[in-house]
Design an enzyme around this catalytic site. Structure first.
Site, PDB file in Angstrom:
ATOM      1  N   GLN B 126       0.829  -1.197   0.000  1.00 32.53           N
ATOM      2  CA  GLN B 126       0.000   0.000   0.000  1.00 32.53           C
ATOM      3  C   GLN B 126       0.865   1.249   0.000  1.00 32.53           C
ATOM      4  O   GLN B 126       1.710   1.402   0.888  1.00 32.53           O
ATOM      5  CB  GLN B 126      -0.880  -0.023   1.257  1.00 32.53           C
ATOM      6  CG  GLN B 126      -1.860   1.126   1.368  1.00 32.53           C
ATOM      7  CD  GLN B 126      -2.614   1.078   2.687  1.00 32.53           C
ATOM      8  OE1 GLN B 126      -2.049   0.714   3.718  1.00 32.53           O
ATOM      9  NE2 GLN B 126      -3.868   1.441   2.681  1.00 32.53           N
ATOM     10  N   GLY B 127       0.651   2.113  -0.959  1.00 29.24           N
ATOM     11  CA  GLY B 127       1.400   3.372  -0.997  1.00 29.24           C
ATOM     12  C   GLY B 127       0.486   4.539  -0.676  1.00 29.24           C
ATOM     13  O   GLY B 127       0.098   5.300  -1.564  1.00 29.24           O
ATOM     14  N   SER B 129       0.373   6.301   3.068  1.00 30.13           N
ATOM     15  CA  SER B 129       0.921   7.247   4.050  1.00 30.13           C
ATOM     16  C   SER B 129       2.207   7.894   3.550  1.00 30.13           C
ATOM     17  O   SER B 129       2.993   7.277   2.837  1.00 30.13           O
ATOM     18  CB  SER B 129       1.230   6.516   5.363  1.00 30.13           C
ATOM     19  OG  SER B 129       0.049   6.082   5.957  1.00 30.13           O
ATOM     20  N   GLU B 245     -11.004  -1.974   5.002  1.00 27.91           N
ATOM     21  CA  GLU B 245      -9.902  -2.296   5.894  1.00 27.91           C
ATOM     22  C   GLU B 245     -10.410  -2.478   7.316  1.00 27.91           C
ATOM     23  O   GLU B 245      -9.881  -3.264   8.086  1.00 27.91           O
ATOM     24  CB  GLU B 245      -8.860  -1.171   5.840  1.00 27.91           C
ATOM     25  CG  GLU B 245      -7.582  -1.497   6.597  1.00 27.91           C
ATOM     26  CD  GLU B 245      -6.581  -0.345   6.613  1.00 27.91           C
ATOM     27  OE1 GLU B 245      -6.944   0.764   6.194  1.00 27.91           O
ATOM     28  OE2 GLU B 245      -5.455  -0.568   7.060  1.00 27.91           O
ATOM     29  N   SER B 376      -6.345   5.835  13.271  1.00 26.00           N
ATOM     30  CA  SER B 376      -5.952   5.733  14.682  1.00 26.00           C
ATOM     31  C   SER B 376      -7.185   5.769  15.589  1.00 26.00           C
ATOM     32  O   SER B 376      -8.267   6.169  15.164  1.00 26.00           O
ATOM     33  CB  SER B 376      -5.027   6.892  15.048  1.00 26.00           C
ATOM     34  OG  SER B 376      -5.770   8.093  15.110  1.00 26.00           O
ATOM     35  N   ASN B 377      -7.003   5.353  16.827  1.00 24.84           N
ATOM     36  CA  ASN B 377      -8.144   5.346  17.741  1.00 24.84           C
ATOM     37  C   ASN B 377      -8.700   6.754  17.967  1.00 24.84           C
ATOM     38  O   ASN B 377      -9.885   6.920  18.230  1.00 24.84           O
ATOM     39  CB  ASN B 377      -7.758   4.683  19.061  1.00 24.84           C
ATOM     40  CG  ASN B 377      -7.714   3.168  18.909  1.00 24.84           C
ATOM     41  OD1 ASN B 377      -7.799   2.650  17.794  1.00 24.84           O
ATOM     42  ND2 ASN B 377      -7.612   2.457  20.015  1.00 24.84           N
ATOM     43  N   GLU B 378      -7.832   7.740  17.834  1.00 25.13           N
ATOM     44  CA  GLU B 378      -8.314   9.118  17.957  1.00 25.13           C
ATOM     45  C   GLU B 378      -9.206   9.469  16.761  1.00 25.13           C
ATOM     46  O   GLU B 378     -10.210  10.158  16.912  1.00 25.13           O
ATOM     47  CB  GLU B 378      -7.118  10.080  18.056  1.00 25.13           C
ATOM     48  CG  GLU B 378      -6.392  10.022  19.393  1.00 25.13           C
ATOM     49  CD  GLU B 378      -5.708   8.681  19.661  1.00 25.13           C
ATOM     50  OE1 GLU B 378      -5.192   8.060  18.694  1.00 25.13           O
ATOM     51  OE2 GLU B 378      -5.714   8.233  20.819  1.00 25.13           O
TER      52      GLU B 378
END
Lengths: 381, 391
Positions: B126-127, B129, B245, B376-378
């Protein structure tokens, strides 16, 4: 498998919600009701009976509706949603459940019929000062006398103990704990009622050679008590889910409207994240409570499922109750505003039949006896 | 409401359980159970066994190997696979680029890529981030400029998981730097990792392993036919892909398997003459975790069993958030049960410390990632607060 209500259950929920939201349209109405004895509204109780709710789980031949634990859960959740103080779980689930489980045909017909009609309020006098959340009795002893029995000792706190027409009393007998029926006007019975922090009522109940009748065939009823307590724990779990749901929605609404530093509180990420965590707690507890009712419905291990639901609901109730007040600020602890009362009731539910640590300890005692928990397999389904 | 699975689903569960525990080589499942790094060959072998049985891509369109299963069947398939310690089909292939090509690719791209993607003949990475575009993915800066029949790609990606094994990359690139919103003007390109101008540099992690990489692009020429879907609509495909995902990301079966393992070890470790498992505090900690996991599993089942109109169930947002927390809690429990033994992290096989205790801390440290990736969890809390609570 299926976690959704069917259309009849949806209708039941709408009907109960309609009735209770008229009876307790705002927290002021509830405050008025809980200020005077018996701490609930007798007219609302009658309407619950007219709707068939007080006979919901009992067999039709005993005057009931022949419904199951899912329907009871639906009613309990709606009660929690508005903090209705009527003793539904105490009378129908706990005392009624015991009568249905061990009573003779005659006792069932008479008592369950009376409960279903709204004419008889029965409660389970079980808690004793100095012990906590056991299925057995020590502080009240039963002695055989002629055809009947006499009881001696103290039960406290007994929810709605002063108002009850009939008491189901657990008492020590040779070789275990028995269950007995005591009429409210029996001689040698002294009841001193008081308010509890959540607006409901409890009582000190004193037996001095009080005449009693054995419930059912007599003998040791510890297993039946354990099971009825489990069923009541599941029902209280649903009441708590209703209360948590309202506490969260009230808090979210407040965050959207209350301004500080020139902006509404929902502009502060620290606060919205805490509200998000409350939602996580609520939905995980809801899943577990629904599951426990389904375990009960399909004849699985109710006591163990109830412990699991109790643990999850207790942790969620503490979390949501405390955060609901904190996110409101000072207004959250005022008697005029609703949210603090939700926290008070959630706290009471925690202590009625067993808190989270208590449930965790019970689960811990067996944790090494199995490999994994399979909610869809034995002993649950 | 009904708790029991239907007889058909009960048989399905049994069929999955039997397949995973008998058809996937024991040695590979032992590697997963021991939390050792699964090799490329082991991933490939497993996925080919699954693909041959029609179990690698059951959620794809039937035409390309899908099985037309209900969400509940897919849930059972995934849970049984995790409980049996089977390495899951490579997510980059089966949950990410495969469904995107099936949904948005042209016929030629489907025929060219999908069978090989399902069978892991192509290993994708996966490209997405970049150093300045993690959770804020729309800030990405890697560019693709059209030059004749090619796109010319320049820039840098990071956190490219298992990129060292990858044959191809699916890559978000900025194709219209002048677009008004930063989400616009992004496209999805696919190209081989051995294209001239692609350089991969491994990043060592705190567990001592290498599973993520930096990838640099310098004038990489990508044929125009390797654009997936429409130009400048890459953001829509990324959202579609990231939605996939999060499916199954609760990883209940995997955490359940870790808790069962923890209980086993807690029986074997002796403290003051009695098994650690009999210590009331340890027993209560395990019981609480098992109950939290039960609540999560039931929530996952609630979401999977919900048949309503294809809209996501609100409670599904809980799954990634709580799932990652419980995976982390289970790895932490294993470290704490290992106690001083866990210090022998990099001891070789001559050590008297058992393998599980040696691997415990690297595994725990490695699992700090699960509350970071996949949104993220945030980010999950932001979604719950915004779209569910309306805050």
């Amino acid at each position: 498998m299926n976690f959704d209500y069917d259309s009849e259950q949806d209708d039941l929920r709408e009907a109960v919600r309609g009735l209770l939201s008229r009876a307790y349209a705002d927290s002021e109405q509830r405050r008025t009701v809980v200020k005077t004895d018996p701490g609930f509204d007798e007219k609302t109780w009658t309407r619950l009976a007219e709707m068939g709710l007080l006979g919901l789980p009992f067999a039709e031949e005993d005057g009931g509706m022949g419904a199951g634990p899912i329907e009871v859960a639906i009613v309990a959740e709606e009660i929690g949603r508005v903090l209705a103080p009527e003793p539904f779980i105490e009378t129908v689930v706990l005392a009624g459940g015991l009568i249905a489980a061990v009573g003779t045909a005659e006792q069932k017909g008479e008592l369950l019929g009376g409960i279903s009609e709204g004419a008889t309020i029965a409660v389970f006098a079980h808690a004793e000062p100095g012990t906590r959340w056991t299925p057995t009795a020590e502080g009240v002893t039963a002695t055989q006398s002629g055809d009947g029995w006499t009881l001696t000792g103290v039960k406290e706190p007994v929810p709605s103990g002063a108002r009850a027409d009939v008491l189901i009393v657990s008492a020590a007998i040779d070789g275990g704990t028995g269950l007995f029926l005591v009429q409210g006007d029996a001689s040698g019975l002294t009841r001193t009622g008081y308010r509890t922090h959540d607006g409901t009522r409890a009582a000190n109940v004193r037996f001095e050679g009080t005449a009693a009748v054995a419930l059912g065939a007599g003998g040791d009823q510890t297993a039946a008590i354990e099971r009825a307590l489990g069923e009541a724990r599941i029902a209280y779990g649903h009441e708590a889910i209703g209360a948590m749901d309202t506490a969260l929605r009230t808090t979210a609404e407040y965050l959207k409207t209350r301004k500080q530093f020139g902006v509404t509180l929902n502009k502060f990420q620290a606060l919205t994240f805490r509200a998000a965590d409350m939602y996580v707690s609520l939905e995980l507890a809801r899943s577990t409570a629904l599951w426990a009712s389904m375990v009960q419905d399909c004849g699985g291990d109710v006591v163990s499922a109830a412990d699991r639901a109790r643990l999850q609901v207790s942790r969620a109730g503490r979390h949501i109750g405390k955060e609901a007040i904190q996110l409101h600020g000072g207004i959250g602890v005022t008697a005029e505003y609703s949210v603090g009362h939700y926290t008070s009731r959630l706290t009471a539910i925690d202590h009625l039949l067993g808190d989270g640590d208590w449930a965790a300890d019970r689960l811990a005692a067996t944790v090494t006896s199995y490999e994994t928990v399979d909610p869809l397999g034995a002993p649950y389904a | 409401m009904r708790l029991q699975l239907s007889p058909e689903l009960e048989a399905f569960r049994e069929e999955m359980r039997t397949f995973f525990t008998t058809q996937v080589p024991q040695e590979i499942r032992d590697t997963v159970a021991a939390h050792r790094h699964v090799s490329k060959e082991q991933y490939v072998e497993t996925q080919r066994v699954l693909d041959a049985a029609g179990l690698a891509v059951p959620h794809w369109p039937v035409e390309w190997g899908g099985r037309d299963w209900t969400p509940l069947q897919r849930h059972i398939w995934r849970e049984e696979m995790q409980l049996a310690n089977v390495p899951e089909p490579l997510a980059f292939n089966t949950s990410m680029i495969g469904p995107v090509i099936a949904a948005f690719g042209n016929q030629e791209q489907k025929e060219r890529f999908l069978p090989k993607t399902a069978n892991l003949d192509i290993w994708w990475c996966q490209g997405f981030s970049e150093p300045d575009a993690g959770s804020d993915l729309a800030s990405l800066r890697t560019t693709a400029v059209r030059d004749g029949d090619d796109w010319v790609v320049n820039g840098q990606k990071t956190w490219t998981t298992l990129g060292q094994h990858a044959d191809w990359i699916f890559c978000l690139v900025r194709t219209d730097p002048g677009a008004e919103k930063k989400q616009r003007g992004i496209s999805l390109l696919v190209f081989p990792m051995d294209s001239p101008g692609v350089t991969l540099r491994p990043i060592e992690l705190i567990d001592g392993g290498f599973e993520v990489n930096e990838v640099f692009f310098e004038d990489v020429r990508v044929p125009a036919e390797n654009l997936i879907g429409e130009e400048n609509r890459g953001w829509d495909y990324a959202k579609f892909l990231l939605g996939n995902e999060r499916v199954g990301i609760a990883r209940v079966g995997s955490t359940k398997s870790m808790l069962a393992e923890a209980k086993q070890h807690a029986r074997e470790v002796s403290v003051g003459g009695r098994p650690l498992a009999d210590d009331p505090r340890m027993a209560a900690r395990i019981a609480e975790l098992e109950n939290e996991l039960l609540a999560l599993e039931l929530t996952a089942l609630r979401v999977a069993a919900n048949s309503a109109d294809g809209k996501p169930h609100p409670a599904s947002s809980v799954l990634k958030l709580r799932g990652s927390e419980l995976q982390q809690a289970a790895t932490e429990l294993l470290v704490d049960i290992a106690g001083p033994l866990s210090l022998a992290s990099f001891a070789d096989d001559g050590s008297d410390v058992p393998d599980w205790a040696r691997v415990a801390t690297p595994h725990y440290l490695n699992y700090r990632k699960v509350s970071i990736y996949g949104g993220s969890n945030e980010v999950q809390r932001t979604i719950i607060a915004g779209s569910i609570l309306g805050l």
